[in-house]
Enzyme design. Structure first.
Site, PDB file in Angstrom:
ATOM      1  CB  CYS A 383     -54.701  36.435  86.751  1.00 30.36           C
ATOM      2  SG  CYS A 383     -55.277  34.503  87.283  1.00 30.36           S
ATOM      3  CG  HIS A 509     -52.111  37.129  90.612  1.00 25.97           C
ATOM      4  ND1 HIS A 509     -52.747  37.832  90.437  1.00 25.97           N
ATOM      5  CD2 HIS A 509     -52.511  35.821  90.388  1.00 25.97           C
ATOM      6  CE1 HIS A 509     -54.100  37.567  90.301  1.00 25.97           C
ATOM      7  NE2 HIS A 509     -53.955  36.048  90.012  1.00 25.97           N
ATOM      8  CD  GLU A 511     -51.002  41.004  90.854  1.00 27.70           C
ATOM      9  OE1 GLU A 511     -52.056  40.372  91.228  1.00 27.70           O
ATOM     10  OE2 GLU A 511     -50.344  40.813  90.026  1.00 27.70           O
TER      11      GLU A 511
END
EC number: 6.3.4.2
Length: 533
Positions: A383, A509, A511
């Site tokens: 990001c 993102h 994750e």
């Protein structure tokens, strides 16, 4: 399975005991038995969602596929169960009250006086049962944030009391408490647990199962004493002792028959104990890994690990699947300079340039991006981290010394990171954000395609500013390739420098999508590159 079963998880004595991990573990064990399970979190604060909360207040803001900004516990739910949560899985007091007030303004209550009981509690109950009614889950596990005794939690506990009465055997309460060890007396003390249960009972809620959080093993006599004083069956008192990893907790709960006790109490057949083979394989690989890979996390919240919770778990999972243990070194971007960067980053195997908002610590991220690019250290920008990689490249390769994001400098002449034109008129905080899952098409001759092994992907976003397409051609000609593009908006989602070992930035993102049994391919690829270095 017929009617949906509802499990409520409450906490007592102290906060941060791990209600989210216990909820996830229960969900995992029931899911392993073939049940369709989901988990939701009720947070007592009055914010509508955690989207505008400072990470120091709340840790990581987790984003669901439908674009809801949620509590970080939803990350645990998804990582443990391999499910996707939505806006319905995280409710705050602010949302409850806003919904009730909106109904009152519309006249839905026909002029009645609006009260906590029944109107607020009815709205809470409606949200508890929404997932079961709408999506037909077998089990809906509801975690109540905060601690029994907190004033702000009272409406939720009253709602649990009513639901237990209304649903009978289809509702059950698991209460997590703490059993402290007094080193001076060399004794474990159950009195805090007894008081916590009495507090719950005074509100009309009798816990069906007690989970005792502890750092020391609780013997059978102590658990029998807790059962006696708290009106709970002996087999319904289990301990949650410290473990080397949170991913061991489902197995520890299974060994004590927690899922079997739940099924018995809810009138369901117990059957054989699930083997949890893939889960145990993951833990075995984790335990047997002897070599270490060292990753530096460059960000402004490095003293607050919960701010990067999903990234840390993704790195840990990816390291396990590469048969390594991961060692994290936290590097404050506020204090990273050209003078100390070699000392901070020169010895590590890989670097993550962390996400975030605002200008604090931003120059240190530029320093990190420049150093790792010039020294060919595997680097993962996420990001804002990806945006910093682009800005640094524009400054030091394209030669635009004042290149920046308009978030940091509204007057920059080289706005390589900008806000989309259609969003400039929006003033509500969060209104200009790109949130939730978006499509992305990968270029086939890229490292990211090699990692994903597919051309079309979908990833979650949480950001306001974008790569400026006016500069795309210049970046590509100079060696930073735009290898992931949103097919609808033509926005750049991924950049990489293919001539380096692993230098990739993602606007999204990744994750948020990494789970225990399905680690994210980009993190697995990143860790592999760090090992190869």
């Amino acid at each position: 399975m017929g009617e949906t079963k509802y499990i409520f998880v409450t906490g007592g004595v102290a906060s941060s005991l791990g209600k989210g991990i216990i909820s996830s573990s229960i969900g995992k064990l029931l899911q392993a038995r073939g049940y369709k399970v989901t988990i939701q979190k009720f947070d007592p604060y009055i914010n509508i969602d955690p989207g505008t909360l400072n990470p120091y207040e709340h840790g990581e803001c987790y984003v669901t596929v439908d674009g809801h900004e949620a509590d970080l516990d939803l990350g645990h739910y998804e990582r443990f169960l391999g499910i996707q949560t939505t806006k319905a899985n995280n409710i705050t007091t602010g949302r409850i009250y806003k919904s009730v007030i909106d109904k009152e303004r519309r006249g839905d209550y026909l002029g009645k006086t609006i009260q906590v009981i029944p109107h607020i509690t009815d709205e809470i109950k409606r949200n508890v049962k929404l997932l079961g009614n709408k999506y037909k889950f077998d089990f809906v596990i509801t975690e109540i944030g905060g601690t029994v005794g907190d004033i702000e939690s009272l409406p939720y506990l009253e709602s649990i009391r009513q639901l237990k009465w209304e649903l009978g055997q289809n509702a059950l309460c698991v209460h997590l408490t703490y059993v402290p060890f007094l080193s001076a007396a060399q004794e474990l003390k159950t009195k805090p647990t007894q008081h916590s249960v009495k507090e719950l009972q005074s509100l009309g809620v009798q816990p069906d199962i007690l989970v005792l959080r502890t750092e020391h093993d609780l013997n059978a006599n102590l658990r029998k004493k807790v059962a006696l004083f708290c009106n709970v069956a002996e087999n319904a008192v289990v301990q949650s002792i410290d473990a080397s990893t949170i991913y061991e907790v489902p197995l520890l709960m299974q060994e004590q028959g927690l899922d079997e006790t739940i099924l018995q109490k809810m009138g369901l057949p117990v059957g054989e104990r699930p083997p949890l083979g893939p889960w145990k394989d993951f833990l075995n690989r984790r335990a047997n890994a002897t070599e270490t890979v060292t990753i530096a996390m460059v960000g402004k919240y490095v003293e607050l690990q919960d701010a990067y919770k999903s990234i840390l778990e993704s790195l840990s999972q990816a390291a396990t699947y590469n048969d390594r243990k991961v060692k994290i070194e936290y590097v404050s971007s506020e204090h990273l300079t050209p003078d100390n960067v070699d000392e901070q980053l020169g010895h590590v195997d890989g670097v993550v340039i962390c996400p975030g908002f605002g200008s604090r610590g931003i120059e240190g991220k530029f320093v990190a991006a420049k150093y790792t690019r010039e020294h060919n250290i595997p680097t993962f920008g996420i990001c804002l981290g990806m945006q910093c990689m682009a800005i640094e490249f524009a400054r030091n390769v394209l030669g635009y010394a004042d290149a920046n994001s308009i978030e940091m400098d509204e007057k920059t002449k080289h706005n390589v990171i900008d806000i989309m034109e259609e969003q400039k008129a929006i003033t509500n905080m969060g209104g200009t954000m790109r949130l939730g899952a978006y499509e992305c098409v990968l270029k086939k001759d890229s490292k990211v395609y090699e990692a994903y092994k597919q051309e079309h992907i979908q990833e979650r976003h949480r950001h306001r500013y974008e790569f400026n397409n006016d500069y795309r051609k210049q970046f590509e000609e100079a060696g930073m390739k735009c290898v992931g593009i949103n097919p609808e908006s033509d926005l750049v989602e991924i950049v990489e420098i293919p001539t380096l070992k692993w230098y990739i930035g993602t606007q999204f993102h990744p994750e948020y999508s990494s789970t225990v049994l399905h680690p994210h391919p980009l993190f697995v690829s990143f860790i592999k590159a760090a090992i190869d270095k």
